[in-house]
Every structure is written in structure tokens, then in C-alpha cells.
Design a protein around this motif. Sequence first.
Motif, PDB file in Angstrom:
ATOM      1  N   GLY A 176       1.540 -36.994  14.703  1.00 22.56           N
ATOM      2  CA  GLY A 176       2.705 -36.207  15.123  1.00 22.56           C
ATOM      3  C   GLY A 176       3.619 -35.849  13.976  1.00 22.56           C
ATOM      4  N   PHE A 177       3.181 -36.060  12.754  1.00 24.87           N
ATOM      5  CA  PHE A 177       3.979 -35.771  11.559  1.00 24.87           C
ATOM      6  C   PHE A 177       4.306 -34.288  11.480  1.00 24.87           C
ATOM      7  CE2 PHE A 177       4.352 -35.254   6.852  1.00 24.87           C
ATOM      8  CZ  PHE A 177       5.356 -36.180   6.634  1.00 24.87           C
ATOM      9  N   GLU A 178       5.540 -33.985  11.033  1.00 26.10           N
ATOM     10  CA  GLU A 178       5.976 -32.602  10.892  1.00 26.10           C
ATOM     11  C   GLU A 178       6.629 -32.392   9.537  1.00 26.10           C
ATOM     12  OE1 GLU A 178       8.556 -31.672  14.114  1.00 26.10           O
ATOM     13  OE2 GLU A 178       6.978 -31.724  15.633  1.00 26.10           O
ATOM     14  N   LEU A 179       6.575 -31.163   9.055  1.00 29.44           N
ATOM     15  CA  LEU A 179       7.243 -30.768   7.818  1.00 29.44           C
ATOM     16  C   LEU A 179       8.042 -29.493   8.094  1.00 29.44           C
ATOM     17  CD1 LEU A 179       4.511 -31.344   5.069  1.00 29.44           C
ATOM     18  CD2 LEU A 179       6.678 -32.572   5.318  1.00 29.44           C
ATOM     19  N   PRO A 180       9.376 -29.546   7.994  1.00 30.99           N
ATOM     20  CA  PRO A 180      10.195 -28.359   8.248  1.00 30.99           C
ATOM     21  C   PRO A 180       9.788 -27.187   7.354  1.00 30.99           C
ATOM     22  CG  PRO A 180      11.569 -30.316   8.152  1.00 30.99           C
ATOM     23  CD  PRO A 180      10.195 -30.745   7.708  1.00 30.99           C
ATOM     24  N   GLY A 181       9.700 -26.013   7.944  1.00 31.20           N
ATOM     25  CA  GLY A 181       9.342 -24.806   7.208  1.00 31.20           C
ATOM     26  C   GLY A 181       7.861 -24.503   7.208  1.00 31.20           C
ATOM     27  N   LEU A 182       7.035 -25.477   7.642  1.00 30.69           N
ATOM     28  CA  LEU A 182       5.590 -25.291   7.676  1.00 30.69           C
ATOM     29  C   LEU A 182       5.056 -25.660   9.061  1.00 30.69           C
ATOM     30  CD1 LEU A 182       4.561 -26.851   4.226  1.00 30.69           C
ATOM     31  CD2 LEU A 182       4.998 -24.442   4.750  1.00 30.69           C
ATOM     32  N   VAL A 183       3.841 -25.195   9.340  1.00 30.58           N
ATOM     33  CA  VAL A 183       3.225 -25.421  10.647  1.00 30.58           C
ATOM     34  C   VAL A 183       1.989 -26.304  10.480  1.00 30.58           C
ATOM     35  CG1 VAL A 183       2.233 -24.335  12.700  1.00 30.58           C
ATOM     36  CG2 VAL A 183       4.016 -23.146  11.392  1.00 30.58           C
TER      37      VAL A 183
END
Length: 232
Positions: free
Chosen positions: A174-181
Motif C-alpha cells: 500500500g506504499f504511496e509516493l506523492p506526485g507519482l502513481v
Amino acid sequence: MLVATANILDRLDRGRASEALGSVLEHGPDLVGLQEWGPTRRRILRIHDAYGWVAPFYGGNVVGFRRDRFALLGHHLRLVGKVGLADRGARPVPVLPPRATTLVRLLDRSTGTATSVIDYHLVPGVQSRGSYRADRPLLVRRHRSETRALERQVARRLAAGDAVIALGDSNYDGFELPGLVSAWADRRDDPVGTLGSSRKVDDVFAATPAAAVTLVRTASDHAAVLAERPDR
């Protein structure tokens, strides 16, 4: 553009590590990120001379790129975590080594744009049943700190106008990186994961959703991820 990420277990002998890498490269990815690929495996990369390789002596994060598509503009090792302590019982030795990302800037000859590839491998052992582990506060704090450092790297390269691809093993489903998908966006409910039965900790992030995602099983404990990404 086909982008691959593969955590190839560092305990594999050279023969099985070479076979695992070959299983990924036979799909012809344009970009490749490897994790747990230490200096003793550097010779294996020479076999695959269709690719240029950036293989730092520290960190285990290696980036490969097709020579017929990309030209190397520069590369850096970026620290995301210093020496630290682990929670009691979480490690045989409760000391965390420094962790670093490998940042590689490339000229994409097909589009004429600069692409920053950030290869990461964040601290493990922090998640249970979809959430941070309450019994490992030191590891959780470290993972959050590494995540913030990675996010800053992504933000800087986006602000500079580069196309950005961040790939690797976050050790967090469920890891996320702001600005990327995430390549797993809209695929979180897929029953098959990259580690264990369904955990999707290996990922390829880019500006747009992945058109397709394929897993490659090797002798490693992680499945490699192949993500088809629209060209910028």
C-alpha cells in the motif's frame, strides 16, 4: 516503455542470481532496477551489454538502461537513513545500517526528455496485517523517515522538470509516493502479490498509471515486476 524492478535475494549464489536476472531481462525492459545486488555480482552485469549499468559499491540498488534508447547524464547515491537501532527481537543484531537510494539521470533519445530513475529499498519488518507494527516503534520511525527522504528526492526531480520513475522494494504493502502513481493503482485487489501470498511491496511509480503489470517468478523470495508505462 517497459520498466522492471527485481529484488534478487542477496543469499542466492551467483548462478541462481544470474539466472534470475536473465529471466527478467528476457522480457526486454527499457529500464531495470535491482535491489540486494551487491558488489560481488557486478561481473554478472557485464554479460548483458545491451544495457548500461549504474552499480554503486554500497546500497545494493542497481539501475540498468537500454543503451539504444538512453544516454547517461549522471548518477548519485542518496542517503535516506543513517546508522540506527532496531527494536529488541526484530534483528539478530539490533543495529540498522545506513540505507541509500541510487538516482540515475538519463536522456531518453526517443522523446528528447530527461528521466530520473530512483531505485530504493526501504527498511523491512515494519508491517503486519496491512498496518505499521505497534510492537516495533523504532523500525516504524525509521521507515517513515526513509519514506520522507525518498519523497523529497522525488519532489526535487519533479520540480526540476524531469520525467521521474521510482522503483524498488518499500517493504510496505500500500506504499504511496506523492506526485507519482503506483503500478498497483486499481490493482490492489489482485490476489497475487510480489512477496508472500498477496503483499505488493515491489512497485514501479511514474507520472501516469501502468497500462499493464506482469510478475516474473525467479529463485528470489520476491517476484519481479514488469510495468508497461506510456511514454511521456
